[in-house]
Design an enzyme around this catalytic site. Structure first.
Site, PDB file in Angstrom:
ATOM      1  N   ASP A 166      -8.949  -0.165   2.197  1.00  0.00           N
ATOM      2  CA  ASP A 166      -8.988   0.189   0.771  1.00  0.00           C
ATOM      3  C   ASP A 166     -10.315  -0.268   0.172  1.00  0.00           C
ATOM      4  OD1 ASP A 166      -6.450   1.125   0.939  1.00  0.00           O
ATOM      5  OD2 ASP A 166      -5.687   0.034  -0.805  1.00  0.00           O
TER       6      ASP A 166
ATOM      7  N   THR B   5      -3.135   5.220  -3.949  1.00  0.00           N
ATOM      8  CA  THR B   5      -2.079   6.013  -3.318  1.00  0.00           C
ATOM      9  C   THR B   5      -0.728   5.770  -3.977  1.00  0.00           C
ATOM     10  OG1 THR B   5      -1.775   4.294  -1.673  1.00  0.00           O
ATOM     11  CG2 THR B   5      -3.211   6.087  -1.075  1.00  0.00           C
ATOM     12  N   THR B   6      -0.561   4.622  -4.619  1.00  0.00           N
ATOM     13  CA  THR B   6       0.690   4.377  -5.340  1.00  0.00           C
ATOM     14  C   THR B   6       0.647   5.084  -6.692  1.00  0.00           C
ATOM     15  OG1 THR B   6       0.637   2.196  -4.347  1.00  0.00           O
ATOM     16  CG2 THR B   6       2.287   2.566  -6.023  1.00  0.00           C
TER      17      THR B   6
ATOM     18  N   ASP C 182       0.851  -1.176   0.000  1.00  0.00           N
ATOM     19  CA  ASP C 182       0.000   0.000   0.000  1.00  0.00           C
ATOM     20  C   ASP C 182       0.897   1.240   0.000  1.00  0.00           C
ATOM     21  OD1 ASP C 182      -3.062   0.737   1.173  1.00  0.00           O
ATOM     22  OD2 ASP C 182      -1.500   2.233   1.382  1.00  0.00           O
TER      23      ASP C 182
HETATM   24  N1  LIG Z   1      -6.006  -7.423 -13.078  1.00  0.00           N
HETATM   25  C1  LIG Z   1      -5.357  -6.341 -13.422  1.00  0.00           C
HETATM   26  N2  LIG Z   1      -4.646  -6.286 -14.567  1.00  0.00           N
HETATM   27  C2  LIG Z   1      -3.980  -5.174 -14.890  1.00  0.00           C
HETATM   28  N3  LIG Z   1      -3.922  -4.079 -14.155  1.00  0.00           N
HETATM   29  C3  LIG Z   1      -4.595  -4.054 -13.017  1.00  0.00           C
HETATM   30  C4  LIG Z   1      -5.346  -5.180 -12.581  1.00  0.00           C
HETATM   31  N4  LIG Z   1      -5.912  -4.872 -11.392  1.00  0.00           N
HETATM   32  C5  LIG Z   1      -5.533  -3.617 -11.110  1.00  0.00           C
HETATM   33  N5  LIG Z   1      -4.757  -3.104 -12.072  1.00  0.00           N
HETATM   34  C6  LIG Z   1      -4.134  -1.787 -12.112  1.00  0.00           C
HETATM   35  O1  LIG Z   1      -3.265  -1.662 -11.014  1.00  0.00           O
HETATM   36  C7  LIG Z   1      -3.220  -0.321 -10.568  1.00  0.00           C
HETATM   37  C8  LIG Z   1      -3.473  -0.241  -9.088  1.00  0.00           C
HETATM   38  O2  LIG Z   1      -2.402  -0.866  -8.414  1.00  0.00           O
HETATM   39  P1  LIG Z   1      -2.281  -0.843  -6.833  1.00  0.00           P
HETATM   40  O3  LIG Z   1      -3.595  -1.203  -6.223  1.00  0.00           O
HETATM   41  O4  LIG Z   1      -1.091  -1.647  -6.499  1.00  0.00           O
HETATM   42  O5  LIG Z   1      -1.910   0.626  -6.500  1.00  0.00           O
HETATM   43  P2  LIG Z   1      -2.836   1.854  -6.098  1.00  0.00           P
HETATM   44  O6  LIG Z   1      -4.272   1.472  -6.146  1.00  0.00           O
HETATM   45  O7  LIG Z   1      -2.411   2.985  -6.936  1.00  0.00           O
HETATM   46  O8  LIG Z   1      -2.376   2.197  -4.651  1.00  0.00           O
HETATM   47  P3  LIG Z   1      -2.781   1.501  -3.261  1.00  0.00           P
HETATM   48  O9  LIG Z   1      -1.474   1.020  -2.759  1.00  0.00           O
HETATM   49  O10 LIG Z   1      -3.361   2.579  -2.435  1.00  0.00           O
HETATM   50  O11 LIG Z   1      -3.736   0.406  -3.577  1.00  0.00           O
HETATM   51  C9  LIG Z   1      -4.293   0.434 -11.319  1.00  0.00           C
HETATM   52  O12 LIG Z   1      -3.696   1.204 -12.324  1.00  0.00           O
HETATM   53  C10 LIG Z   1      -5.141  -0.685 -11.913  1.00  0.00           C
HETATM   54  O13 LIG Z   1      -5.705  -0.261 -13.122  1.00  0.00           O
HETATM   55 MG   LIG Z   2      -5.117  -0.215  -5.135  1.00  0.00          MG
END
Ligand SMILES: Nc1ncnc2c1ncn2[C@@H]1O[C@H](COP(=O)(O)OP(=O)(O)OP(=O)(O)O)[C@@H](O)[C@H]1O
Ligand SMILES: [Mg+2]
Length: 503
Positions: free
Chosen positions: A393, A93-94, A60
Site C-alpha cells: 500500500d 480498497t475499503t 486491508d
Molecule cells: N488520522 C486520521 N484521522 C482521520 N481519518 C483518517 C486518518 N488517517 C486516515 N484517515 C481516513 O481513513 C480512510 C482510509 O482508511 P483505510 O486505510 O482503513 O482504508 P482504505 O485506504 O480505503 O483501504 P485499504 O484497506 O486498501 O487501505 C480515508 O478515508 C482517510 O481519509
Molecule cells: Mg488505506
C-alpha cells in the site's frame, strides 16, 4: 396452436425486474457491511481463515475480500471493484466498497418509486463528473523532492494500518524502494514499476527494525558447488544466461541406436565437448559469477570451479530480470553471442549468507540499481504477511505521488466538500435526475460517517458539526479541511476539538 419453445432448462429459475435489482443491491450492501468496520485509523483488524487453512490477519479491504467465497454475481462484481482499485491505486480498497455500497443503497428508494435504472445511472454519471471537477479544484500540488512532505503523506496512508505502531519504518522503506527504481522518462515524467522491479523477501526471525531496502537484489539460492566456489566476491563481473549449461535433451523421446561400442564413447565425448565449448566461450569474458535460469551439469560446474567462477542455477525469470536491472547486465540466450557489454559490472558485492536455515544470495552495493529487494524481518509469518501488504500500500501511494504529485485532505474532509458542493449544484439541475443526483451527493457522507462510527464518537452530533463547518462560507476551504483532519485525529484528544470550537 404452436407448442411452447423452451429456451432455458426446465429446472432453471429465472428472476427479473425489480426483484433482481433489490437482490443485487442487498448482496452488494452485505459485502460493504463486512468491510465497514475496517475503515479508518480506529478500525479493527479481521482474522480470516484462508483456503489453505492458514490465518490472515488484516484490515486491508482487498485482502479480506480476496479470502471471501461469494456466490452472488453482484457481490462478485463488488469484489472485482476492490481488486481493480488495488491494481490501479494500491490504497483505498475499503473506501471504494463502502462508497459503492452506499450509492447502491440510496438508489434503492428510487427503484421503489419506479425510476428507470438508466435515469439513476445518468444522474450518477453527472455527479461523478462534477465530483472529479471538485477534486481537481481542491487538490494541492506538492513537491516530491521534499522527503519530509512525502514521508508525511505515505505515513498518513499507512496510519490506518497495523504497522503504524512501528513509526516511520515502513514509510521509509517504501519511499527508499520507489525512489531507487524510479526511471525518468523525460518531460518531467517518471515511471515506477513496483510490481516488476521491487521484490519483497520475507524472512521470519529477527526484529522488524532489521528490515532494509537493499541497494541491489537478493534471492533464495546458493552457489552450485558450495565448497569449491567462492561465496563472497567484491566487484563481481556477472554473466546472466537463460539457456541450459548441460547437454540439450531432445524435445520428445529420443532414441539413439548404436551398433559399435566405440560409438558410445564418441557420443559421450561429443556431449563433453559441447559443454566444454560453451564454458570456454563464457570463460573468455572472465566472469566471477555465472547465473542461469536453467540447469547446469556437473561437468560445467567442474569447468567453472576450476576457473574460480561461482555459478548459480535454476533462477526464476523474474529474479533474473531484476538482477539484470540492478547490475546492468544483459540476459543472454546463446553463449556464442556473448559480448563485453552484456557483462554486468555495476554490483559492488556478491555474497551468500545463511539466514535461519536457508542460504540467500545477495548482489548488493550496486552503483545504479534500477531494481531492488526489500528484506523484511519479523517474528512470525502471519505478521510478515500483513507487513508486506501494508508495505505494498505504502509503495503504491509513494508511486502515485511520484507520478501525479497532488494531494487532497483525508479524514472525510474531501468527501464532505464534494458532498456539499454537489448538494448545492443539485438545485440547478432540472428534471427527474435532480433527486438521484442529490442522493449521490449525500452518499459521499458515508465515509466521514463510517470513520466517526468506527472511532466511537456520537455520530449524529459529529456529522452535524462537520456539515456546519463545511457550509461556513467565511472559512477558506483549506482551513476547513485541515480542521476536519485535526478533528478526527482529535477524537483521541478532546482538547484539540475544544480548541477548534467544534464541540
Ligand atoms: N488520522 C486520521 N484521522 C482521520 N481519518 C483518517 C486518518 N488517517 C486516515 N484517515 C481516513 O481513513 C480512510 C482510509 O482508511 P483505510 O486505510 O482503513 O482504508 P482504505 O485506504 O480505503 O483501504 P485499504 O484497506 O486498501 O487501505 C480515508 O478515508 C482517510 O481519509
Ligand atoms: Mg488505506
Amino acid at each position: 396452436m404452436t407448442a411452447p419453445v423452451l429456451v432455458l432448462k426446465d429446472s432453471l429459475k429465472r428472476e427479473f425486474g425489480t426483484k433482481v435489482h433489490h437482490a443485487n443491491i442487498q448482496a452488494s450492501k452485505s459485502v460493504s457491511d463486512i468491510l465497514r468496520t475496517t475503515l479508518g485509523p480506529s478500525s479493527m483488524l479481521k482474522m480470516l481463515l484462508d483456503a489453505g487453512g492458514g490465518i490472515v490477519v488484516t484490515n486491508d479491504g482487498n485482502a479480506i475480500l480476496r479470502e471471501i467465497d461469494v456466490a452472488h454475481p453482484a457481490a462478485k462484481s463488488m469484489i472485482e471493484l476492490s481488486r481493480t482499485q488495488d491494481e490501479e491505486v494500491g490504497d483505498g480498497t475499503t473506501s471504494v466498497i463502502v462508497l459503492a455500497g452506499e450509492l447502491l443503497h440510496v438508489a434503492e428508494s428510487f427503484l421503489e418509486k419506479s425510476y428507470h435504472p438508466t435515469v439513476i445511472c445518468r444522474a450518477y454519471n453527472k455527479a461523478l463528473e462534477d465530483a472529479m471537477a471538485v477534486l481537481e479544484k481542491i487538490a494541492m500540488p506538492i513537491d516530491v523532492n521534499d522527503r519530509a512532505t512525502v514521508l508525511g503523506l505515505v505515513k498518513s496512508c499507512i496510519a490506518t494500518k497495523f504497522t503504524s505502531k512501528f513509526g516511520d519504518l515502513i514509510a521509509d522503506l517504501a519511499i527508499d524502494a520507489t525512489t531507487t527504481i524510479g526511471v525518468d522518462l523525460g518531460q518531467g515524467l517518471r515511471e515506477v514499476d513496483v510490481k516488476k522491479y521491487i521484490k519483497v523477501e520475507k524472512v521470519p526471525g529477527g526484529q522488524l527494525e532489521d528490515s532494509t531496502v537493499l541497494k541491489g537484489v537478493m534471492f533464495n539460492k546458493d552457489v552450485v558447488a558450495p565448497g569449491k566456489m567462492k561465496r563472497k566476491i567484491v566487484n563481481p563481473r556477472i554473466i546472466l544466461l537463460d539457456c541450459p549449461l548441460e547437454y540439450k535433451k531432445g524435445e520428445n523421446q529420443t532414441n539413439a541406436e548404436l551398433v559399435r561400442e566405440e560409438d558410445w564413447e564418441v557420443l559421450l565425448k561429443l556431449e563433453e565437448e559441447y559443454i566444454e565449448n560453451i564454458c570456454v566461450q563464457i570463460l573468455k569474458f572472465k566472469p566471477d559469477l555465472v547465473i542461469t535460469e536453467k540447469g547446469l551439469s556437473d561437468l560445467a560446474c567442474h569447468y567453472f570451479s576450476k576457473a574460480g567462477v561461482s555459478a548459480i542455477r535454476r533462477l526464476r525469470k523474474t529474479d533474473n530480470n531484476r538482477i539484470a536491472k540492478a547490475c546492468g547486465a544483459v540476459i543472454v540466450n546463446r553463449p556464442d553471442e556473448l559480448q563485453e557489454s552484456d557483462v554486468g559490472t555495476g554490483a559492488g558485492l556478491f555474497e551468500v549468507k545463511k539466514i535461519g536455515d536457508d542460504f540467500f544470495a545477495f548482489i548488493v552495493d550496486c552503483k545504479e540499481p534500477k531494481a531492488c529487494t526489500v528484506l523484511l524481518r519479523g517474528p512470525s509469518k502471519d505478521l510478515l504477511n500483513e507487513v508486506e501488504r501494508n508495505l505494498q500500500d505504502a509503495m503504491s501511494v509513494s508511486r502515485n505521488i511520484i507520478k501525479n504529485p497532488k494531494l487532497v485532505p483525508g479524514g472525510g474532509a474531501t468527501e464532505l466538500t464534494v458532498s456539499a458542493t454537489l448538494k448545492q449544484k443539485s438545485a440547478t439541475i432540472e428534471g427527474i435526475e435532480k433527486w438521484p443526483y442529490e442522493a449521490a451527493a449525500i452518499a459521499f457522507e458515508v465515509i466521514p460517517r463510517t470513520l466517526a462510527q468506527n472511532c466511537g464518537v456520537n455520530v449524529i452530533r459529529t456529522m452535524t458539526a462537520l456539515q456546519g463547518k463545511v457550509s461556513l462560507r467565511t472559512c477558506s476551504r483549506y482551513r476547513i479541511s485541515l480542521s476536519l483532519i485535526q478533528f478526527f485525529c482529535g477524537t483521541i484528544s478532546m482538547q484539540m476539538v475544544r480548541m477548534l470550537g467544534l464541540e
